[in-house]
Each structure stands twice: as structure tokens, then as C-alpha cells.
Design a protein around this motif. Structure first.
Motif, short mmCIF file in Angstrom:
data_model
loop_
_atom_site.label_atom_id
_atom_site.label_comp_id
_atom_site.label_asym_id
_atom_site.label_seq_id
_atom_site.Cartn_x
_atom_site.Cartn_y
_atom_site.Cartn_z
N PRO A 109 2.08 35.07 -17.55
CA PRO A 109 2.17 35.85 -16.48
C PRO A 109 2.27 34.98 -15.01
O PRO A 109 2.21 33.86 -14.99
CB PRO A 109 0.97 36.58 -16.46
CG PRO A 109 0.05 35.55 -17.29
CD PRO A 109 0.96 34.85 -18.27
N ALA A 110 2.53 35.83 -14.14
CA ALA A 110 2.55 35.05 -12.61
C ALA A 110 1.37 34.13 -12.28
O ALA A 110 1.48 33.08 -11.85
CB ALA A 110 2.71 36.17 -11.61
N GLY A 111 0.28 34.92 -12.78
CA GLY A 111 -0.86 33.90 -12.42
C GLY A 111 -1.06 32.87 -13.30
O GLY A 111 -1.28 31.49 -12.60
N GLY A 112 -0.51 32.52 -14.54
CA GLY A 112 -0.38 31.40 -15.08
C GLY A 112 0.77 30.44 -14.53
O GLY A 112 0.54 29.09 -14.73
N ARG A 113 1.81 30.88 -14.32
CA ARG A 113 2.90 30.08 -13.67
C ARG A 113 2.40 29.29 -12.26
O ARG A 113 2.64 28.37 -12.16
CB ARG A 113 4.10 31.00 -13.51
CG ARG A 113 4.64 31.28 -14.79
CD ARG A 113 6.13 31.87 -14.57
NE ARG A 113 6.17 33.00 -13.74
CZ ARG A 113 5.89 34.43 -14.18
NH1 ARG A 113 5.94 34.62 -15.28
NH2 ARG A 113 6.02 35.48 -13.11
N ASP A 114 1.73 30.26 -11.51
CA ASP A 114 1.24 29.90 -10.43
C ASP A 114 0.16 28.59 -10.50
O ASP A 114 -0.05 27.67 -9.77
CB ASP A 114 0.80 30.94 -9.50
CG ASP A 114 1.73 31.89 -8.92
OD1 ASP A 114 2.74 31.65 -9.04
OD2 ASP A 114 1.24 33.04 -8.69
N LEU A 115 -0.62 28.96 -11.72
CA LEU A 115 -1.67 27.92 -11.75
C LEU A 115 -1.22 26.40 -12.21
O LEU A 115 -1.47 25.54 -11.61
CB LEU A 115 -2.67 28.50 -12.84
CG LEU A 115 -3.71 27.30 -13.47
CD1 LEU A 115 -4.73 27.00 -11.95
CD2 LEU A 115 -4.61 28.15 -14.23
N LEU A 116 0.21 26.70 -13.09
CA LEU A 116 0.63 25.49 -13.54
C LEU A 116 1.17 24.63 -12.21
O LEU A 116 1.22 23.40 -12.23
CB LEU A 116 1.99 25.79 -14.32
CG LEU A 116 1.58 25.77 -15.98
CD1 LEU A 116 2.52 26.01 -16.71
CD2 LEU A 116 0.99 24.39 -16.42
N ALA A 117 1.90 25.22 -11.34
CA ALA A 117 2.34 24.73 -10.15
C ALA A 117 1.31 24.25 -9.51
O ALA A 117 1.52 23.05 -8.66
CB ALA A 117 3.09 25.74 -9.30
N GLU A 118 0.14 24.77 -9.14
CA GLU A 118 -1.23 24.05 -8.40
C GLU A 118 -1.60 22.99 -8.98
O GLU A 118 -1.75 22.02 -8.61
CB GLU A 118 -2.00 25.34 -8.18
CG GLU A 118 -1.46 26.57 -7.40
CD GLU A 118 -2.52 27.70 -7.60
OE1 GLU A 118 -3.73 27.32 -8.07
OE2 GLU A 118 -2.23 28.66 -6.76
N LEU A 119 -1.56 22.89 -10.43
CA LEU A 119 -2.11 21.93 -11.06
C LEU A 119 -1.04 20.74 -10.85
O LEU A 119 -1.62 19.49 -10.83
CB LEU A 119 -2.26 22.04 -12.61
CG LEU A 119 -3.35 23.08 -12.98
CD1 LEU A 119 -3.34 23.52 -14.63
CD2 LEU A 119 -4.82 22.33 -12.70
N ALA A 120 0.10 21.10 -10.94
CA ALA A 120 0.95 19.94 -10.81
C ALA A 120 1.24 19.18 -9.56
O ALA A 120 1.47 18.14 -9.23
CB ALA A 120 2.53 20.34 -11.23
N ALA A 121 0.77 20.09 -8.60
CA ALA A 121 0.84 19.52 -7.02
C ALA A 121 -0.35 19.02 -6.84
O ALA A 121 -0.80 18.09 -5.97
CB ALA A 121 0.97 20.74 -6.23
N GLY A 122 -1.44 18.91 -7.79
CA GLY A 122 -2.71 18.25 -7.25
C GLY A 122 -3.54 19.28 -6.52
O GLY A 122 -4.66 19.04 -5.85
#
Length: 372
Positions: A109-122
Motif C-alpha cells: 500500500p501507499a504507506g508501505g511504499r512511502d516507508l521504503l523510500a524513507e528507509l532508503a533515504a535514511g
């Protein structure tokens, strides 16, 4: 795929090692271990944002590097050599892999995709809310329940990385939920490993967002396979440090390393570490291919993980123990960092499956009687 390191992997290793040599010396790790905040948040930000280690396993479409388990293994080797107090294993490996697996069949879901992006960016750190002692081969206990109002309740003990996390990924049966760390009670427990604290996570009516399915065996086995590279790094540092000591320490007007009994012990340790390197690299190689569950390649990856975790766990402890003994009285002191490595080795020995559990799993995979 080769067990040798590629040029890209060696460049990544050099970048991480240079940063750790400057910012994570043993005396600095010891001072931080004695403080109220063992994790080094500034070092983690630098590793994440300047070198990009937080997003190694995150696909490029979410802002990550799109790398494989091979590159993550190289980073873990260097973090193990420095017993670096950063949440790479808990956030960039376990939590990230849980998210990636959650979206395999259902799509995130959007929340999971956003979290992956936030994790990748540190920008965000996550922790998988399962006990560090959980085994890939046993069902997780059902400590968390989904209440009628959609909130979560329960208690999970011995969660690594929870005190440094912004987000908790909480398994509820076969589903995975995202929970803000601020909505949970996190109590840090006394831990043998001073550089990787564990905590009790208590949820009491905590709001959560379902992000997909949770395959405990696959996620924990992936983490166990990569943990072996960290154990390899611990063993390599202990071996190199002990070798340097026995060359410099003199007794009876000669280096103690010239005595035959010590030569034999060091030769045995070198062979153990060489075998550990082969086992850990093989596990990382096969995990990097991300085989489909149930295929022959997936069974090979499971077997490689079981071999590596059972062997590397015991080798890291053995080399650290020998290092303490061969350092004599110096190795027994608090000021010498060897005890940090021994404690990391002992704590990781039982993390994500004990050596015995992995040997039993290997016996089952090979259709052999379980060892007595």
C-alpha cells in the motif's frame, strides 16, 4: 556466481571501512556502550546518506540502490569488524526485507511504499518487532493481537533495534502492520551485547496500518544468512588483533607467537575463519538470487544459510575466546575492546536460530537423521 568480491563490492568495503576507522574506533565504541545511548545516530546518518547503506536492498523505484545480499553482506562484514553500534541489521536488513516480502503477492500500500523510500533515504529507521532469538524454523509466538477497533495489543520481548526505531513492523499472525514507535512502550533490557540493545515492546491499543503478508520463515532466514557476514567480520578482527599481539608480546626474550603451541592454535583459527568466509559468502550469493519459494534454488539457499549460521556462530565465539586468552591479562580488562567482540559473538550465536537449530534444519533438508 563467484565467491570472490567484485570491484564494486571492494569499493563499497573501502568506503565503509574508511568511515568506521575515522568515526568508530574501539575506544569510541566502548565510551558509547557505557553511555545511556549506545546507538550512534550521527554515524548511522552518515552511513545512510553519504554511502547509501540504508537503501542497499531497496529497489531503485523506491529510491534505493537496488543492490543484492552480496553488497549488504560486505557492509555487515565491516560493521562486524568495528562492532559498530548502528541499526543496519535491524533496519536495513530485517525490517526492509519484511517490507519487501510483504509486497510480493499483494503489492505494498501507499504507506508501505512511502516507508521504503524513507528507509532508503535514511530519513526513518525501522525495526521488525520479533525477538532477536526467534528461529526461522519455529512458529512465532502470538504475542500481538488485533483488537476489534483495529488497534494492536500485546508484548514482544528481546526486540533488537526498537529503541533506535521510528517505525515498528509488527507481525500479527500472517500479516504485517506498521506502527509508530511513539505509539508503543519500549523498555530497554540489560543485554550481553552492549552495542546492540534489546527491548520489550508493549502495545496497548496502538494504531497500526496493514502493509501486507508476513512470511516469518523467509524473512528470518534471510536475516540469519546475512548475520553470518557480520559474525565473519567479528572473527576476522579478533584474529588480526590477536596475531598482532602475539607478534609484539615477548616472553623469555622472544615473541610469544614463535612458540609452537601458539602457532598451532593460530593456524587452526585461521582455517576456521577461512571456512567461515566461504560459508558466509556462499549464503550471500544464493540469497542474492532471491529464488522462488519451493524451488531447488530456494532449498539450496536454505541449506547454505543453515550451514553458514551454524558454522560462523561457533567460529566467531571460538576466535573471540581464544583472542581473550592469548592476550593474557590485557584481554581480561574492560579497557581492551576484545570483550565487546566476545559479547557480540555470544549474543549473535543465538540470534535468528541457534547453531543446533540450523543443523537440525540442514538435516531435514538433506533428509538425514537429526544429530543427537
Amino acid at each position: 556466481m563467484t565467491l570472490l568480491y567484485t570491484e564494486v563490492e571492494e569499493e563499497l568495503r573501502a568506503s565503509v571501512r574508511d568511515l568506521l576507522a575515522d568515526r568508530c574506533r574501539p575506544d569510541a565504541v566502548l565510551r558509547r556502550a557505557e553511555s545511556a545511548s549506545p546507538y550512534d545516530a550521527d554515524l548511522w546518518k552518515t552511513l545512510s546518506r553519504e554511502i547509501g547503506v540504508a537503501g542497499l536492498l531497496v529497489p531503485e523505484e523506491y529510491g534505493g540502490a537496488g543492490a543484492s545480499a552480496r553488497e549488504a553482506a560486505v557492509v555487515l562484514e565491516e560493521l562486524g569488524r568495528a562492532v559498530a553500534p548502528v541499526p543496519f541489521l535491524t533496519s536495513a536488513v530485517l525490517a526492509t526485507e519484511a517490507l519487501l516480502q510483504a509486497g510480493v503477492h499483494e503489492g505494498l500500500p501507499a504507506g508501505g511504499r512511502d516507508l521504503l523510500a524513507e528507509l532508503a533515504a535514511g530519513e526513518t529507521t525501522a525495526a521488525l518487532a520479533v525477538s532477536l532469538a526467534a528461529s526461522p524454523y519455529r512458529p512465532l509466538p502470538p504475542p500481538v493481537t488485533l483488537n476489534d477497533d483495529g488497534t494492536l495489543g500485546g508484548e514482544i520481548r528481546a526486540v533488537a533495534g526498537a529503541d533506535a526505531a521510528d517505525v515498528l513492523l509488527v507481525p500479527v499472525g500472517t500479516a504485517l502492520y506498521r506502527v509508530r514507535a511513539g505509539d508503543a512502550r519500549i523498555d530497554v533490557l540489560p543485554s550481553l551485547d552492549l552495542t546492540r540493545p534489546i527491548a520489550v515492546v508493549t502495545l496497548s491499543g496502538a494504531p497500526g496500518e496493514r502493509v501486507g503478508a508476513f512470511d516469518a520463515r523467509r524473512v528470518l532466514a534471510f536475516g540469519a544468512g546475512l548475520l553470518t557476514s557480520e559474525q565473519l567480520g567479528v572473527a576476522e578482527w579478533c584474529l588480526a588483533t590477536t596475531l598482532a599481539h602475539i607478534r609484539e608480546r615477548h616472553q623469555f626474550a622472544r615473541p610469544i607467537g614463535s612458540f609452537q603451541a601458539i602457532k598451532h592454535r593460530m593456524a587452526d583459527l585461521w582455517l576456521d575463519v577461512a571456512r567461515a568466509r566461504a560459508a558466509a559468502r556462499n549464503a550471500a550469493n544464493l540469497l542474492a538470487a532471491r529464488p522462488e519459494p519451493g524451488t531447488e534454488a530456494a532449498l539450496e539457499a536454505e541449506a547454505a544459510t543453515a550451514v553458514a549460521k551454524s558454522w560462523c556462530s561457533e567460529v566467531a565465539v571460538r576466535v573471540a575466546e581464544e583472542g581473550v586468552q592469548l592476550h593474557g591479562g590485557t584481554g581480561m580488562t574492560w579497557e581492551h575492546p576484545l570483550h565487546l567482540y566476545l559479547k557480540r559473538a555470544k549474543a549473535s550465536e543465538t540470534a535468528l536460530g541457534t547453531p543446533g537449530a540450523h543443523r537440525d534444519a540442514l538435516s531435514a533438508l538433506a533428509d538425514l537423521p537429526a544429530p543427537i
